[in-house]
Motif scaffolding. Structure first.
Motif, PDB file in Angstrom:
ATOM      1  N   UNK A  15      16.897 -42.999  58.288  1.00 18.18           N
ATOM      2  CA  UNK A  15      18.222 -43.502  58.639  1.00 18.18           C
ATOM      3  C   UNK A  15      18.664 -42.962  59.985  1.00 18.18           C
ATOM      4  N   UNK A  16      19.445 -43.797  60.684  1.00 20.36           N
ATOM      5  CA  UNK A  16      20.001 -43.445  61.984  1.00 20.36           C
ATOM      6  C   UNK A  16      21.504 -43.627  61.930  1.00 20.36           C
ATOM      7  N   UNK A  17      22.216 -42.966  62.808  1.00 20.58           N
ATOM      8  CA  UNK A  17      23.676 -43.067  62.860  1.00 20.58           C
ATOM      9  C   UNK A  17      24.109 -43.588  64.229  1.00 20.58           C
ATOM     10  N   UNK A  18      24.051 -44.897  64.428  1.00 21.63           N
ATOM     11  CA  UNK A  18      24.319 -45.455  65.756  1.00 21.63           C
ATOM     12  C   UNK A  18      25.785 -45.531  66.153  1.00 21.63           C
ATOM     13  N   UNK A  19      26.710 -45.549  65.199  1.00 19.29           N
ATOM     14  CA  UNK A  19      28.151 -45.739  65.489  1.00 19.29           C
ATOM     15  C   UNK A  19      28.370 -46.970  66.356  1.00 19.29           C
ATOM     16  N   UNK A  20      27.663 -48.049  66.046  1.00 15.57           N
ATOM     17  CA  UNK A  20      27.761 -49.300  66.801  1.00 15.57           C
ATOM     18  C   UNK A  20      28.735 -50.253  66.124  1.00 15.57           C
ATOM     19  N   UNK A  21      29.363 -51.086  66.922  1.00 16.05           N
ATOM     20  CA  UNK A  21      30.270 -52.100  66.397  1.00 16.05           C
ATOM     21  C   UNK A  21      29.454 -53.322  65.979  1.00 16.05           C
ATOM     22  N   UNK A  22      29.902 -53.969  64.912  1.00 17.18           N
ATOM     23  CA  UNK A  22      29.297 -55.225  64.481  1.00 17.18           C
ATOM     24  C   UNK A  22      30.404 -56.101  63.909  1.00 17.18           C
ATOM     25  N   UNK A  23      30.022 -57.280  63.480  1.00 14.23           N
ATOM     26  CA  UNK A  23      30.984 -58.222  62.929  1.00 14.23           C
ATOM     27  C   UNK A  23      30.458 -58.703  61.578  1.00 14.23           C
ATOM     28  N   UNK A  24      31.322 -58.668  60.553  1.00 14.87           N
ATOM     29  CA  UNK A  24      30.953 -59.149  59.224  1.00 14.87           C
ATOM     30  C   UNK A  24      31.615 -60.485  58.975  1.00 14.87           C
ATOM     31  N   UNK A  25      30.887 -61.373  58.353  1.00 14.38           N
ATOM     32  CA  UNK A  25      31.447 -62.660  57.948  1.00 14.38           C
ATOM     33  C   UNK A  25      31.411 -62.723  56.431  1.00 14.38           C
ATOM     34  N   UNK A  26      32.592 -62.809  55.843  1.00 15.50           N
ATOM     35  CA  UNK A  26      32.740 -62.961  54.399  1.00 15.50           C
ATOM     36  C   UNK A  26      33.273 -64.373  54.212  1.00 15.50           C
ATOM     37  N   UNK A  27      32.427 -65.259  53.717  1.00 16.99           N
ATOM     38  CA  UNK A  27      32.795 -66.672  53.710  1.00 16.99           C
ATOM     39  C   UNK A  27      32.889 -67.124  55.164  1.00 16.99           C
ATOM     40  N   UNK A  28      33.993 -67.752  55.530  1.00 13.42           N
ATOM     41  CA  UNK A  28      34.168 -68.216  56.914  1.00 13.42           C
ATOM     42  C   UNK A  28      34.995 -67.251  57.758  1.00 13.42           C
ATOM     43  N   UNK A  29      35.454 -66.147  57.158  1.00 18.47           N
ATOM     44  CA  UNK A  29      36.302 -65.191  57.879  1.00 18.47           C
ATOM     45  C   UNK A  29      35.487 -64.071  58.507  1.00 18.47           C
ATOM     46  N   UNK A  30      35.889 -63.698  59.722  1.00 14.87           N
ATOM     47  CA  UNK A  30      35.228 -62.645  60.483  1.00 14.87           C
ATOM     48  C   UNK A  30      36.027 -61.345  60.361  1.00 14.87           C
ATOM     49  N   UNK A  31      35.321 -60.218  60.258  1.00 13.63           N
ATOM     50  CA  UNK A  31      35.960 -58.902  60.143  1.00 13.63           C
ATOM     51  C   UNK A  31      35.208 -57.902  61.013  1.00 13.63           C
ATOM     52  N   UNK A  32      35.933 -57.052  61.762  1.00 11.27           N
ATOM     53  CA  UNK A  32      35.253 -56.018  62.543  1.00 11.27           C
ATOM     54  C   UNK A  32      34.708 -54.923  61.625  1.00 11.27           C
ATOM     55  N   UNK A  33      33.634 -54.289  62.054  1.00 16.14           N
ATOM     56  CA  UNK A  33      33.033 -53.203  61.284  1.00 16.14           C
ATOM     57  C   UNK A  33      32.333 -52.245  62.236  1.00 16.14           C
ATOM     58  N   UNK A  34      32.171 -51.012  61.788  1.00 13.83           N
ATOM     59  CA  UNK A  34      31.444 -49.993  62.540  1.00 13.83           C
ATOM     60  C   UNK A  34      30.269 -49.519  61.700  1.00 13.83           C
ATOM     61  N   UNK A  35      29.084 -49.574  62.270  1.00 13.99           N
ATOM     62  CA  UNK A  35      27.883 -49.119  61.564  1.00 13.99           C
ATOM     63  C   UNK A  35      27.868 -47.595  61.596  1.00 13.99           C
ATOM     64  N   UNK A  36      27.893 -46.985  60.413  1.00 17.43           N
ATOM     65  CA  UNK A  36      27.858 -45.525  60.323  1.00 17.43           C
ATOM     66  C   UNK A  36      26.453 -45.014  60.026  1.00 17.43           C
ATOM     67  N   UNK A  37      25.629 -45.849  59.397  1.00 20.20           N
ATOM     68  CA  UNK A  37      24.312 -45.430  58.951  1.00 20.20           C
ATOM     69  C   UNK A  37      23.439 -46.681  58.913  1.00 20.20           C
ATOM     70  N   UNK A  38      22.270 -46.632  59.510  1.00 18.64           N
ATOM     71  CA  UNK A  38      21.387 -47.798  59.544  1.00 18.64           C
ATOM     72  C   UNK A  38      19.949 -47.395  59.242  1.00 18.64           C
ATOM     73  N   UNK A  39      19.239 -48.290  58.569  1.00 20.52           N
ATOM     74  CA  UNK A  39      17.816 -48.087  58.318  1.00 20.52           C
ATOM     75  C   UNK A  39      17.145 -49.450  58.324  1.00 20.52           C
ATOM     76  N   UNK A  40      15.860 -49.458  58.140  1.00 14.93           N
ATOM     77  CA  UNK A  40      15.119 -50.713  58.099  1.00 14.93           C
ATOM     78  C   UNK A  40      15.604 -51.586  56.935  1.00 14.93           C
ATOM     79  N   UNK A  41      16.071 -50.962  55.862  1.00 16.66           N
ATOM     80  CA  UNK A  41      16.480 -51.707  54.665  1.00 16.66           C
ATOM     81  C   UNK A  41      17.914 -52.175  54.634  1.00 16.66           C
ATOM     82  N   UNK A  42      18.786 -51.592  55.488  1.00 15.77           N
ATOM     83  CA  UNK A  42      20.180 -52.005  55.453  1.00 15.77           C
ATOM     84  C   UNK A  42      21.093 -51.122  56.270  1.00 15.77           C
ATOM     85  N   UNK A  43      22.395 -51.204  55.947  1.00 17.03           N
ATOM     86  CA  UNK A  43      23.438 -50.517  56.711  1.00 17.03           C
ATOM     87  C   UNK A  43      24.505 -49.956  55.787  1.00 17.03           C
TER      88      UNK A  43
END
Length: 99
Positions: A15-43
Motif C-alpha cells: 500500500x501507498x499513501x499518495x494523498x491524491x485528489x480523485x472524483x467519485x461518481x455515485x449514480x450520475x452524481x460527482x463527489x470529491x474525494x482524497x485517496x488516503x491509501x492505495x494498492x493494486x487491489x483498491x483504495x
C-alpha cells in the motif's frame, strides 16, 4: 506506515499513501474525494459521498476511470475527523474499457 515482516502481513498488495485528489461518481452524481491509501487491489478514500456497502462506484483519477466496489465504510463523528479521517474502502472490479 508500519511495515510488518512477511509472516505478519495480511495484505495481498503493498500500500501507498499518495494523498491524491480523485472524483467519485455515485449514480450520475460527482463527489470529491482524497485517496488516503492505495494498492493494486483498491483504495481507501476520504469523502462525504453518500454510499452504502456493496455499491458500485466509478472513480476518476488523472483522466482515467475505473469501477470499484464499496467494501468498507469508516464513520467518524465530525468532532473527531481532525484525528481520524472517515471514508470508504474500495476494491477495483473493472475499468470503463472492455477488460
Amino acid at each position: 506506515m508500519r511495515d510488518f515482516g512477511p509472516e505478519l502481513e495480511r495484505r495481498q498488495s503493498v500500500r501507498h499513501r499518495p494523498r491524491a485528489e480523485c472524483e467519485l461518481f455515485v449514480g450520475s452524481r460527482s463527489h470529491p474525494a482524497t485517496i488516503l491509501d492505495a494498492s493494486q487491489g483498491g483504495l481507501f478514500v476520504s469523502t462525504e459521498a453518500p454510499v452504502w456497502p456493496a455499491a458500485l462506484v466509478r472513480v476518476r483519477l488523472r483522466g482515467a476511470e475505473r469501477y470499484a466496489l464499496v467494501v468498507h465504510q469508516r464513520h467518524v463523528p465530525p468532532r473527531l475527523r481532525a484525528l481520524l479521517p472517515g471514508g470508504i474502502g474500495l476494491r477495483w472490479v473493472r475499468s470503463t474499457r472492455s477488460d
